[in-house]
Design an enzyme around this catalytic site. Structure first.
Site, short mmCIF file in Angstrom:
data_model
loop_
_atom_site.label_atom_id
_atom_site.label_comp_id
_atom_site.label_asym_id
_atom_site.label_seq_id
_atom_site.Cartn_x
_atom_site.Cartn_y
_atom_site.Cartn_z
N ARG A 143 -6.04 0.90 4.11
CA ARG A 143 -4.91 1.45 3.35
C ARG A 143 -4.54 0.54 2.16
NH1 ARG A 143 -3.24 -0.37 8.36
NH2 ARG A 143 -1.33 -1.63 8.55
N HIS B 259 0.82 -1.21 0.00
CA HIS B 259 0.00 0.00 0.00
C HIS B 259 0.85 1.26 0.00
CE1 HIS B 259 0.93 0.98 4.20
NE2 HIS B 259 0.81 -0.31 4.46
N GLU C 3 -1.32 -6.74 7.78
CA GLU C 3 0.03 -6.45 8.25
C GLU C 3 0.33 -7.27 9.50
OE1 GLU C 3 2.97 -5.98 8.04
OE2 GLU C 3 3.31 -3.83 7.75
N HIS D 104 0.65 -5.49 2.61
CA HIS D 104 1.45 -4.73 3.56
C HIS D 104 2.90 -5.19 3.54
CE1 HIS D 104 -2.39 -3.30 5.29
NE2 HIS D 104 -2.79 -4.49 4.90
#
Length: 206
Positions: free
Chosen positions: A61, A10, A88, A158
């Site tokens: 995100r 991202h 993440e 991520h």
């Protein structure tokens, strides 16, 4: 048969900008993050790449980055599967803490160990090894079979969830993957062999 897999971290998030441990918290992209995602879409468009399916995490995100990329490609509405397996790494007790403040509180060496060791998790959180233990089974079960079937797949996720996939794809050691930086908003284009190995890899960093 083309076996195309694109991984993209991202764009810059609001907490990246503030130098905070983000983990499973859900800040959105900054203006720069939006620009990075749009630029990623433009790079893929220049290569005339389009996709059959997309995967992303449950965090905005990554989803926002994917949406901006697909808009650039004229593929709004592409089938997208969201799963927390691609989230993440969970930073546990460090989540929301400024990285400089964490160094002051716990010591530079300890924070470095938590961030850069393969199998030492921060308190209440995940190590990279633990992150890989949820991302890789998901990749092998849900994503890889579609690539091997000839579908063109993009994954927006991520730094650490993607790092665990890169480690597996490129056959990197725990020491090697810890040194591998994944830039925000930069696609990595893999073409795979029929058994899931890497035939070629193209990092679209400038």
């Amino acid at each position: 048969m083309e076996r195309l897999l694109v991984l993209v971290r991202h764009g810059q998030s609001e907490w990246n900008l503030k130098n905070l441990f983000t983990g499973w918290k859900d800040p959105d992209l900054t203006e720069l993050g939006v620009e990075e995602a749009v630029a990623a879409g433009k790079k893929l468009k220049e290569l005339k790449l389009t996709f059959d399916i997309a995967f992303t995490s449950v965090l905005k995100r990554a989803q926002h980055t994917l949406d901006l990329i697909l808009t650039e490609l004229g593929q709004e509405g592409l089938e997208t599967i969201r799963d927390q397996a691609l989230n993440e790494r969970d930073y546990g007790d460090l989540t929301g803490m400024n990285k400089d403040e964490a160094r002051e509180k716990f010591g530079e060496e300890q924070v470095h160990i938590w961030r850069r060791s393969f199998d030492v998790p921060p308190p209440g959180g995940e190590s990279l090894k633990m992150t890989a233990e949820r991302t890789l089974p998901y990749y092998r079960k849900e994503i890889l079979p579609r690539v091997l079937a000839g579908e063109r797949v993009i994954v927006a996720a991520h730094g650490n969830s993607l790092r665990s996939l890169v480690m597996d794809l490129e056959g990197l050691s725990p020491e090697q993957i810890l040194k591998r930086e994944l830039a925000t908003g930069v696609p990595i284009v893999y073409r795979l062999t029929e058994d899931g190995g890497v035939e070629s890899v193209q990092d679209l960093a400038d």
